[in-house]
Design a protein around this motif. Structure first.
Motif, PDB file in Angstrom:
ATOM      1  N   GLU A 110       4.566  -5.624 -10.694  1.00  0.00           N
ATOM      2  CA  GLU A 110       3.738  -5.059  -9.691  1.00  0.00           C
ATOM      3  C   GLU A 110       3.048  -5.191  -9.661  1.00  0.00           C
ATOM      4  OE1 GLU A 110       3.788  -1.970  -7.512  1.00  0.00           O
ATOM      5  OE2 GLU A 110       5.325  -0.579  -9.077  1.00  0.00           O
ATOM      6  N   SER A 146       1.494   0.416  -5.224  1.00  0.00           N
ATOM      7  CA  SER A 146       1.286   1.272  -4.905  1.00  0.00           C
ATOM      8  C   SER A 146       0.115   1.136  -3.589  1.00  0.00           C
ATOM      9  CB  SER A 146       1.672   2.498  -4.244  1.00  0.00           C
ATOM     10  OG  SER A 146       1.952   3.345  -3.360  1.00  0.00           O
ATOM     11  N   GLY A 147       0.260   0.362  -2.950  1.00  0.00           N
ATOM     12  CA  GLY A 147      -0.429   0.174  -1.610  1.00  0.00           C
ATOM     13  C   GLY A 147      -1.302  -1.140  -1.584  1.00  0.00           C
ATOM     14  N   GLY A 165       2.935  -3.295  -2.103  1.00  0.00           N
ATOM     15  CA  GLY A 165       2.310  -3.776  -1.237  1.00  0.00           C
ATOM     16  C   GLY A 165       3.052  -4.363   0.015  1.00  0.00           C
ATOM     17  N   GLY A 223       7.960   1.229  -0.873  1.00  0.00           N
ATOM     18  CA  GLY A 223       6.968   2.849  -0.540  1.00  0.00           C
ATOM     19  C   GLY A 223       6.641   3.070   0.457  1.00  0.00           C
ATOM     20  N   ASN A 224       5.189   3.058   0.516  1.00  0.00           N
ATOM     21  CA  ASN A 224       4.379   3.315   1.740  1.00  0.00           C
ATOM     22  C   ASN A 224       4.611   3.251   3.059  1.00  0.00           C
ATOM     23  OD1 ASN A 224       1.561   4.568   1.314  1.00  0.00           O
ATOM     24  ND2 ASN A 224       1.630   2.895  -1.071  1.00  0.00           N
TER      25      ASN A 224
HETATM   26  C1  1GP Z   1       4.749   0.803  -5.398  1.00  0.00           C
HETATM   27  O1  1GP Z   1       6.239  -0.386  -5.594  1.00  0.00           O
HETATM   28  C2  1GP Z   1       6.193   0.283  -5.473  1.00  0.00           C
HETATM   29  O2  1GP Z   1       5.066   1.334  -7.488  1.00  0.00           O
HETATM   30  C3  1GP Z   1       5.912   0.660  -3.773  1.00  0.00           C
HETATM   31  O3  1GP Z   1       4.620  -0.184  -3.911  1.00  0.00           O
HETATM   32  O4  1GP Z   1       3.689   2.127  -2.284  1.00  0.00           O
HETATM   33  O5  1GP Z   1       3.174  -0.539  -1.949  1.00  0.00           O
HETATM   34  O6  1GP Z   1       5.801  -0.173  -1.080  1.00  0.00           O
HETATM   35  P1  1GP Z   1       4.533   0.216  -1.557  1.00  0.00           P
END
Ligand code: 1GP
Length: 276
Positions: free
Chosen positions: A202, A205-206, A232, A253-254
């Motif tokens: 990991e 996030s971001g 990322g 995610g982001n």
């Molecule tokens: C975070 O791995 C996830 O725990 C997703 O990350 O939001 O950067 O895509 P992102």
């Protein structure tokens, strides 16, 4: 809430019939997601998971789910390091719109709900904070066991992604430097040896930089459990690099919260990537 339930059920815990009825009847459902992961890997397939943080920028969850249904990911993860909105309500809203399996990805025990299909039971093995190595697990263990939600014991390894992240701050742990793949390898092996069924690299996030490909490759080469990589990943080539290096599952995610239309491209990359 969990505490109340635990206290009121304590008397029943030690009666044989309770254990039989509750723990055994849920047994059938407990290994479906892990089996699916193993089966896909055996078939040489890669997997995509979309992370939904209940607090973050999705203006309409039903619309977002409708959009991702056009190119359904293998899993939806729900969670975050710090959440103000209800995880339970978020999952209920997701399940109203689709049948994609939902996996909990929780920052702490308070966020647990039995509405999910499975749970990444995260052991933050890159850190040295006992709260995230055993404390939160003890707090939530009874509720998880009783719920019948499939438990996916996960060795969670935080890698420095170029900026401080919420998970780093909230867990009060130090990420592994990205130029130290040998530390990530030793940590992942330790996770496997203590029984983690999955390893998750990991970047947070971001993250500015995703987990480096050479680190993913080194961890994959030295472990035998399914490997998740996230944090990322913003472009199709980021995803391709992670998969080619050895990730079995990538988590995004982001970027999808802001640009859900990118899912089509991401899904194609995952579909065309194989283990062979
Ligand atoms: C975070 O791995 C996830 O725990 C997703 O990350 O939001 O950067 O895509 P992102």
């Amino acid at each position: 809430m969990i505490n109340d339930r635990v206290i009121s059920d304590k008397k029943q815990l030690f009666t044989h019939s309770f254990i039989t009825n509750h723990f055994i009847t849920n047994h059938y459902y407990k290994y479906m997601i892990y089996k699916k992961i193993q089966q896909k890997i055996a078939e040489g397939k890669k997997m995509l998971a979309v992370l939904i943080d209940p607090d973050k920028g999705i203006s309409s969850l039903p619309d977002f789910i409708q959009q991702i249904k056009a190119f359904p990911p293998d899993f939806i993860l729900v969670g975050g390091s710090l959440i103000f909105k209800s995880v339970e309500k978020t999952i209920e809203a997701i399940k109203k719109e689709c049948s994609i399996p939902v996996i909990l990805f929780l920052g702490n025990a308070l966020q647990f709900t039995d509405k999910a299909d499975a749970m990444l039971y995260l052991f933050l093995i890159s850190g040295r904070n006992p709260e995230f190595l055993i404390g939160q697990h003890v707090t939530s263990s009874y509720a998880i066991k009783k719920s019948g939600v499939e438990n996916l014991s996960t060795g969670y390894i935080l890698i420095d992604g170029g900026k401080p992240t919420s998970v780093e701050y909230m867990s009060n742990t130090m990420p592994i430097p990205p130029d130290k793949p040998e530390i990530a390898v030793a940590t992942a092996i330790a996770g496997e040896l203590i029984g983690n069924k999955l390893i998750y690299l990991e970047a947070g996030s971001g993250a500015l930089h995703p987990v480096p490909a050479n680190m993913i490759a080194a961890v994959k080469e030295n472990t035998d459990v399914p490997l998740i990589v996230g944090g990322g990943l913003r472009t199709a080539s980021d995803i391709q690099n992670a998969l080619q290096a050895g990730a079995d599952i990538v988590v995004v995610g982001n970027i999808l919260e802001k640009n859900p239309e990118l899912l089509e491209e991401f899904a194609k990359v995952c579909k065309s990537a194989t283990n062979f």
